[in-house]
Design an enzyme around this catalytic site. Structure first.
Site, mmCIF file in Angstrom:
data_model
loop_
_atom_site.group_PDB
_atom_site.id
_atom_site.type_symbol
_atom_site.label_atom_id
_atom_site.label_comp_id
_atom_site.label_asym_id
_atom_site.label_seq_id
_atom_site.Cartn_x
_atom_site.Cartn_y
_atom_site.Cartn_z
ATOM 1 N NE ARG A 21 -4.606 -9.173 1.983
ATOM 2 C CZ ARG A 21 -3.375 -8.811 2.306
ATOM 3 N NH1 ARG A 21 -2.694 -9.517 3.186
ATOM 4 N NH2 ARG A 21 -2.812 -7.755 1.758
ATOM 5 C CG ASP A 50 -5.984 -5.493 3.162
ATOM 6 O OD1 ASP A 50 -7.021 -5.617 2.480
ATOM 7 O OD2 ASP A 50 -5.104 -4.654 2.928
ATOM 8 C CB SER A 58 -0.924 0.010 1.219
ATOM 9 O OG SER A 58 -1.902 -0.991 1.115
ATOM 10 N NE ARG A 109 -11.449 -6.003 -6.264
ATOM 11 C CZ ARG A 109 -10.274 -5.920 -5.666
ATOM 12 N NH1 ARG A 109 -9.248 -6.608 -6.131
ATOM 13 N NH2 ARG A 109 -10.105 -5.157 -4.602
ATOM 14 N NE ARG A 169 -9.193 -11.206 0.136
ATOM 15 C CZ ARG A 169 -8.297 -10.228 0.116
ATOM 16 N NH1 ARG A 169 -8.446 -9.186 0.935
ATOM 17 N NH2 ARG A 169 -7.261 -10.279 -0.690
ATOM 18 N NE ARG A 179 -2.334 4.714 -0.720
ATOM 19 C CZ ARG A 179 -2.782 3.522 -1.136
ATOM 20 N NH1 ARG A 179 -1.949 2.584 -1.524
ATOM 21 N NH2 ARG A 179 -4.083 3.286 -1.161
#
Length: 457
Positions: free
Chosen positions: A407, A332, A24, A124, A363, A28
């Site tokens: 994950r 997350d 993350s 998405r 998820r 950026r």
């Protein structure tokens, strides 16, 4: 893609290990380095594989990005007005962060660009970022999503910015916390002729705000309202040097493994400790988890430190709950929280987490399937999941699908350490997206995991 064969832990996990750089923050930092004036260095160790699309996007836009050594990137910034039109579509791979954040920059350019992605990313939702960017004068269009009225998906066609070639000020209220939309709006605010106000119902992670503040961009926050004041912005970003902190969400799987394997002593080194990301640590404290946090430094506004897991002197984990702001700050990490709940006393509950249904996979449904395969009782709800823990005795050995989600695959692997026999995690190559050295790191701590590439071959 290879499968993992996870064997039950026969001894405690022991050791001190690093974790991959926080994606993350790295996404950026790379984009801001590309817009800066001068040479920036971004290091701290190799992050997960989905950073590559951001590097590729910058190169497609005329920004030079070199990799002088593994885990180190040097970016020759083009400045706010120096990006060039790409020769073809920009491939964002499976990275929603790349696509959404880049949209906030490209919407302000005088040239058109098309953003494409893989099959997962192309499912998405993107209207959440497109709509506010349109409201401030940008052009952004996508493919209509037949599954949801008014929703669009990739490919996204962004720009060119119509005359007078400047974005307007905006005050926008997000219906749900979404740091990628907030960040896209703030990045677009660098090109605007007035302030950018973004209000959220709950404060989401603030990596963009911290980086912008460190680069002397006039940005302020009051509660869940953040404002970037373009009228006080100098119009240039300075180059910078950043060693990206380790990913707390990657460290979470090591912490969970150490919690559920009795007698373990594990340290995850130089992890990012941003409070807007640390919801899992708070839930773990409430669950009587044996995790100590040692703050050791700061990286452009991001606190860093070590996480230490030691054997608990108590009766083990008790059930936990995560909802509201806590769920947002652990979004997350909710799959691994549910894995921890599988070994806790009582019923662990995740709620206010409908956003998990729009990730790489659904998820909530995926974790319900995984937990059930280990013989656990769980209840799936519209915005959450409940799991009844089994703290005593081993779990059932399982054969589970990763659902193409890193994950989910790692949560299943952690649960396999507490099973009565070998557990197979199918199609586990997706783990490389966020934690390429996951298997090697667990092996270094003493876990026995095999990689079965026979099916993939």
């Amino acid at each position: 893609m290879p499968d993992l064969i996870v064997h039950p832990a026969e001894r405690p996990l022991l050791g001190s290990v690093p974790v991959p750089a926080d994606r993350s923050i790295a996404h950026r930092a790379l984009l801001l380095a590309g817009l800066a004036t001068g040479r920036s260095r971004i290091g701290g160790g190799a992050p997960g594989g989905d950073l590559r699309p951001t590097v590729g996007a910058l190169r497609a836009l005329g920004v030079r990005v070199d990799e002088p050594s593994p885990g180190e990137l040097v970016v020759e910034g083009a400045g706010l007005s120096g990006l060039r039109a790409p020769d073809g579509p920009i491939d964002c791979g499976g990275s929603a962060a790349t696509m959404r954040l880049l949209a906030g920059i490209l919407v302000a350019q005088r040239f058109p660009a098309r953003l494409v992605g893989d099959a997962s990313l192309s499912r998405r939702p993107m209207e959440r970022v497109a709509r506010p960017l349109r409201l401030r004068g940008g052009r952004i269009e996508g493919q209509l999503d037949p599954r949801a009225v008014g929703e669009i998906t990739a490919p996204l066609d962004v720009g060119p910015l119509p005359e007078p070639h400047v974005l307007s000020s905006i005050e926008h209220e997000l219906p749900a916390p979404c740091e990628e939309v907030k960040s896209a709006l703030l990045l677009s605010g660098l090109f605007a002729d007035g302030p950018t106000f973004v209000r959220e119902p709950i404060v989401s992670r603030d990596h963009t705000e911290r980086l912008l503040t460190a680069l002397d961009v006039p940005i302020s926050s009051v509660g869940a309202m953040v404002c970037l004041d373009a009228l006080r912005f100098s119009g240039a970003l300075p180059a910078f040097d950043l060693d990206v902190p380790g990913d707390l969400s990657a460290a979470a799987f090591l912490v969970a493994a150490a919690q559920i394997v009795p007698g373990s002593r594990v340290t995850a080194r130089r992890v990012g400790l941003n409070p807007t990301r640390a919801g899992l640590l708070e839930v773990l404290r409430d669950m009587d988890g044996a995790v100590a946090v040692e703050v050791r430094g700061d990286a452009l506004g991001e606190p860093t430190g070590d996480l230490h897991v030691a054997p608990s002197a108590g009766a083990g984990l008790r059930a936990g709950r995560a909802g509201g702001e806590l769920a947002a700050r652990a979004i997350d990490d909710l799959p691994v929280l549910l894995a921890l709940g599988a070994r806790a006393r009582g019923v662990t509950e995740v709620f206010d987490a409908g956003e998990l249904r729009a990730q790489e996979t659904d998820r909530l449904a995926a974790m319900a399937s995984v937990l059930g395969a280990f013989g656990l009782r769980c209840e799936e709800r519209a915005d959450g999941l409940l799991v009844e823990g089994r703290p005593d005795g081993p779990l059932d050995a399982a054969d589970v699908d990763s659902f193409g989600d890193d994950r989910i695959a790692m949560a299943a692997a952690v649960l396999g350490l507490a099973a009565r026999g070998p557990t197979r995690v199918r199609d586990a190559g997706c783990i490389a997206t966020s934690f390429p050295l996951f298997v090697g790191t667990l092996r270094a701590l003493g876990a026995r995991i095999e990689v079965d590439s026979a099916r993939a071959a």
